[in-house]
Design an enzyme around this catalytic site. Structure first.
Site, short mmCIF file in Angstrom:
data_model
loop_
_atom_site.label_atom_id
_atom_site.label_comp_id
_atom_site.label_asym_id
_atom_site.label_seq_id
_atom_site.Cartn_x
_atom_site.Cartn_y
_atom_site.Cartn_z
N HIS A 157 3.32 2.01 2.19
CA HIS A 157 3.74 2.35 3.38
C HIS A 157 5.47 2.23 3.54
CE1 HIS A 157 3.60 -1.63 5.62
NE2 HIS A 157 4.70 -1.64 4.94
N GLU A 192 1.39 4.54 7.52
CA GLU A 192 0.53 3.76 6.70
C GLU A 192 -0.26 5.01 5.91
OE1 GLU A 192 0.42 0.55 6.10
OE2 GLU A 192 0.27 -0.62 7.94
N ASN A 211 0.90 -1.19 -0.18
CA ASN A 211 0.00 0.04 -0.05
C ASN A 211 0.88 1.25 0.02
OD1 ASN A 211 1.12 -0.08 2.44
ND2 ASN A 211 -0.96 -0.08 3.44
P1 PGA Z 1 8.89 -6.81 2.92
O1 PGA Z 1 7.89 -5.77 3.76
O2 PGA Z 1 10.07 -6.39 2.61
O3 PGA Z 1 8.49 -8.05 3.80
O4 PGA Z 1 8.06 -6.93 1.75
C1 PGA Z 1 8.33 -4.46 3.18
C2 PGA Z 1 7.50 -3.54 4.07
O5 PGA Z 1 6.23 -3.87 4.59
O6 PGA Z 1 7.89 -2.21 4.22
#
Ligand code: PGA
Length: 242
Positions: A138, A143, A136
């Site tokens: 973030h 968020e 999304n």
């Molecule tokens: P991920 O998480 O590297 O496990 O995809 C990234 C994030 O949520 O910032």
């Protein structure tokens, strides 16, 4: 923003490690901001290899992690403390006094947050902040809709983030609903930022971050306003950039 598109995850990890090593080569007392999650695992593996070969020296480096679940025990295998110990601090032998992460066990959250900001300032600020990105958009646990100027704070995880992170827990219900996270204001103060993304599930977020309008609805798009950002992606994550 500088955009680097690499063939695959391994090339991305090697290129990212080369950038981090180069910065430490130039400034052996560099202050790094670190991320957790799946994306930086290859980077950490490459940095550990480089350090073991004597190609980079972490003995003068100080690190600050972006975030930690709240509440969580350090010994919990899902804690980011545990992750860092396992994948980075432990293998590199980084001295505990130089490796910082918000305390997910703390009672006095406001105190932990202001203390964390103070420690970053006392260290001279972050030279290079490494970031992953959520589906999304973030960054850290900031968020969509997060405040622009926020400092380290207690954040609530979005439903999308809870779903994405449930792969590390027994089930969705076991994912903590909150986390202590550097704010967007903290992140934007870093002197340089390296954002990493791998895989097609990140393509839309990367497209909006790089090509979309600057909006807190896609927190990573704020990086467009930062003077020194490298977005490093593999081909799958770059497919919305063409
Ligand atoms: P991920 O998480 O590297 O496990 O995809 C990234 C994030 O949520 O910032």
């Amino acid at each position: 923003m500088r955009i680097a598109v690499l063939r695959d995850y391994q090339s991305l990890s090697e290129r990212a490690a080369a950038l981090v090593s180069a910065r430490i080569g130039k400034k052996p007392t560099a202050v790094l901001g670190l991320a957790t999650g799946s994306t930086p695992l290859g980077l950490y593996r490459e940095l550990v290899k480089a350090a073991q070969r004597g190609l980079v020296d972490f003995s003068g480096v100080t690190t600050f992690n972006l975030d930690e679940y709240y509440p969580i025990e350090r010994e919990s295998p899902q804690s980011y403390y545990y992750y860092m110990q396992q994948h980075f601090w432990g293998p590199l032998g980084i001295c505990p006094g130089r490796a910082h992460i918000p305390d997910g066990r703390a009672g006095d959250i406001a105190g932990v947050c202001s203390d964390y900001e103070q420690k970053i300032m006392d260290a001279g600020g972050i030279d290079l902040q490494i970031l992953g990105i959520g589906v999304n958009g973030h960054i850290g646990f900031n968020e969509p809709g997060a405040a622009l100027s926020a400092k380290t704070h207690l954040a609530s995880l979005s439903a999308e983030t809870i779903a994405a992170n449930s792969r590390f827990f027994e089930d969705r219900d076991a994912v903590p609903r909150r986390a202590i996270s550097m704010g967007l204001g903290t992140i934007m103060k870093a002197r340089e930022i390296l954002l990493l993304a791998s895989g097609s599930e990140k393509a839309r977020a990367i497209g909006e971050t790089v090509r979309g309008k600057l909006t807190t609805e896609v927190p990573a798009s704020l990086l467009q306003a930062h003077p020194r950002v490298t977005v490093m992606v593999d081909r799958a994550a770059a497919c919305c950039l063409r």
